[in-house]
Design a protein around this motif. Structure first.
Motif, mmCIF file in Angstrom:
data_model
loop_
_atom_site.group_PDB
_atom_site.id
_atom_site.type_symbol
_atom_site.label_atom_id
_atom_site.label_comp_id
_atom_site.label_asym_id
_atom_site.label_seq_id
_atom_site.Cartn_x
_atom_site.Cartn_y
_atom_site.Cartn_z
ATOM 1 N N LYS A 294 -10.110 -6.841 11.258
ATOM 2 C CA LYS A 294 -9.689 -5.786 10.330
ATOM 3 C C LYS A 294 -8.365 -6.150 9.661
ATOM 4 C CE LYS A 294 -9.970 -1.457 10.896
ATOM 5 N NZ LYS A 294 -9.851 -0.052 11.381
ATOM 6 N N ASN A 295 -7.407 -6.609 10.461
ATOM 7 C CA ASN A 295 -6.111 -6.980 9.903
ATOM 8 C C ASN A 295 -6.220 -8.225 9.025
ATOM 9 O OD1 ASN A 295 -3.529 -5.402 11.084
ATOM 10 N ND2 ASN A 295 -5.170 -5.366 12.592
ATOM 11 N N ALA A 296 -7.047 -9.165 9.433
ATOM 12 C CA ALA A 296 -7.226 -10.379 8.635
ATOM 13 C C ALA A 296 -7.741 -10.046 7.243
ATOM 14 C CB ALA A 296 -8.182 -11.329 9.351
ATOM 15 N N ARG A 297 -8.742 -9.167 7.180
ATOM 16 C CA ARG A 297 -9.359 -8.843 5.896
ATOM 17 C C ARG A 297 -8.459 -7.991 5.016
ATOM 18 N NH1 ARG A 297 -14.696 -7.267 9.268
ATOM 19 N NH2 ARG A 297 -15.612 -9.356 9.481
ATOM 20 N N SER A 298 -7.707 -7.084 5.647
ATOM 21 C CA SER A 298 -6.917 -6.138 4.846
ATOM 22 C C SER A 298 -5.612 -6.745 4.338
ATOM 23 C CB SER A 298 -6.625 -4.871 5.654
ATOM 24 O OG SER A 298 -5.844 -5.166 6.795
ATOM 25 N N TRP A 299 -4.999 -7.663 5.096
ATOM 26 C CA TRP A 299 -3.732 -8.240 4.632
ATOM 27 C C TRP A 299 -3.409 -9.616 5.228
ATOM 28 C CZ3 TRP A 299 -0.230 -9.370 8.473
ATOM 29 C CH2 TRP A 299 -0.402 -8.708 9.707
ATOM 30 N N GLY A 300 -3.938 -9.926 6.404
ATOM 31 C CA GLY A 300 -3.505 -11.130 7.107
ATOM 32 C C GLY A 300 -3.883 -12.432 6.426
ATOM 33 N N ASP A 301 -5.144 -12.528 5.952
ATOM 34 C CA ASP A 301 -5.581 -13.762 5.297
ATOM 35 C C ASP A 301 -4.728 -14.058 4.070
ATOM 36 O OD1 ASP A 301 -7.538 -14.048 7.178
ATOM 37 O OD2 ASP A 301 -9.222 -13.564 5.852
ATOM 38 N N GLU A 302 -4.482 -13.020 3.277
ATOM 39 C CA GLU A 302 -3.707 -13.210 2.051
ATOM 40 C C GLU A 302 -2.266 -13.592 2.372
ATOM 41 O OE1 GLU A 302 -2.427 -10.724 -1.984
ATOM 42 O OE2 GLU A 302 -3.735 -9.816 -0.488
ATOM 43 N N ARG A 303 -1.687 -12.935 3.377
ATOM 44 C CA ARG A 303 -0.277 -13.196 3.684
ATOM 45 C C ARG A 303 -0.071 -14.586 4.269
ATOM 46 N NH1 ARG A 303 3.010 -8.703 6.943
ATOM 47 N NH2 ARG A 303 2.312 -7.580 5.056
ATOM 48 N N THR A 304 -0.982 -15.042 5.098
ATOM 49 C CA THR A 304 -0.804 -16.337 5.755
ATOM 50 C C THR A 304 -1.475 -17.485 5.006
ATOM 51 O OG1 THR A 304 -2.786 -16.075 7.128
ATOM 52 C CG2 THR A 304 -0.705 -15.214 8.006
#
Length: 326
Positions: A294-304
């Motif tokens: 959930k965190n990866a899809r909502s913001w984590g992938d883009e941030r990292t």
């Protein structure tokens, strides 16, 4: 056992969590206590003066160290910079254990001497003026969530977390990291409203929830809590001269705590221990993966700039028999 104390602001959850920590120390149990509330009062509730409490190291300030240590030799994690608060352990990860010494405890934990022994205390650190407008408090609790994801504890070891007030605990997956959650509720409509929210949010995640009624003054208060919380009501706590003295900074010896309140703490202890037999390691690990995705899809992938789903090790299950990376 991992134990959370939650409740609305002013319910007395920090007081109850500090009493429970004192109780565990008095019976000789190893304890890691964590203050994850936006209002950092657990240290003073455990007897530290204001200067000592303010000097405690904030876990968030050591997040790079925490990430680098926990990453270990896990080949699925390219660097500490790609770890986020929900990153789960996998083959090669370093794990934390309650009784051990490790660089994370060296940096972030401090011993607090209590009647009967010492406990390790860790704190997220307060929400400061510098954070206003640029950060949310949940970013500070990320270090706690990451540590809980990598923490292995046995039936006679205790991690007690004083959570942030109200339903804010559901802003991350941290509410699923516990064997039992004690919700401290006053006998008022506002007091039980947080219980209803928590009960509803936690329903689909197998969260073991028990209500501790606080500031209960008579049969009417008890009847109200029973009607509102049903079988989830475990025990109630009333007025305590010992607690009043503690809040003034002059606590008597812990063995002088009133017997009804000592009995209540024993019930909390028994309720926590009783959950050990129903631990579901597969579900626990599966929930880690759920919130990480959930965190990866909502913001984590883009941030990292990384596909964080690849950090999930499908063959790994966190449990007491897991051997940590050296």
């Amino acid at each position: 056992m991992k134990i959370a104390f939650v409740g609305k602001g002013g319910s007395g959850k920090t007081t109850l969590s500090s009493l429970f920590v004192r109780h565990l120390a008095a019976v000789g149990a190893p304890v890691v206590a964590v203050d994850a509330d936006i209002n950092q009062h657990l240290g003073t509730a455990l007897g530290l003066d204001e200067a000592e409490a303010a000097a405690l190291p904030a876990m968030g300030e050591y997040l790079p160290l925490i990430k680098d240590y926990l990453r270990g030799t896990n080949p699925r994690i390219a660097s500490a910079e790609t770890m986020i608060k929900t990153t789960p352990p996998g083959e090669g990860s370093r794990l934390l254990r309650v009784r051990e010494d490790n660089p994370v405890y060296d940096a972030c934990a401090r011993p607090v001497e209590l009647d009967g022994g010492a406990v390790r205390l860790m704190v997220t650190g307060p929400f400061t003026d510098a954070d206003l407008g640029v950060a949310c408090y949940h970013s500070k609790t990320g270090a706690v969530e990451l540590c809980l994801n990598h923490l292995v504890d046995g039936p006679d070891e205790y991690v007690v977390v004083d959570m942030t007030a109200g339903s804010d605990s559901f802003a991350s997956g941290m509410f699923t990291r516990f064997d039992i959650t004690f919700l401290v509720a006053e006998p008022t409509r506002k007091g039980v409203s947080v219980y209803r929210q928590y009960k509803e949010y936690a329903r689909d995640f197998g969260v073991t929830l028990k209500v501790v009624g606080n500031k209960v003054q008579g049969p009417d208060d008890l009847d109200f809590l029973r009607a509102e919380t049903g079988e989830d009501l475990l025990v109630t706590v009333g007025h305590s001269d010992w607690v009043r003295a503690m809040e003034k900074g002059r606590p008597p010896r812990f063995d002088l705590l009133e017997e009804p309140n000592r009995h209540a703490l024993r019930l909390l202890h028994s309720a926590a221990d009783a959950t050990y037999g129903s631990r579901d390691r597969e579900r626990y690990t599966r929930q880690m993966a759920h919130f990480h995705l959930k965190n990866a899809r909502s913001w984590g992938d883009e941030r990292t700039g990384t596909d964080l789903a690849a950090q999930i090790d499908p063959g790994f299950v966190l449990g007491e028999d897991v051997t940590a990376s050296a």
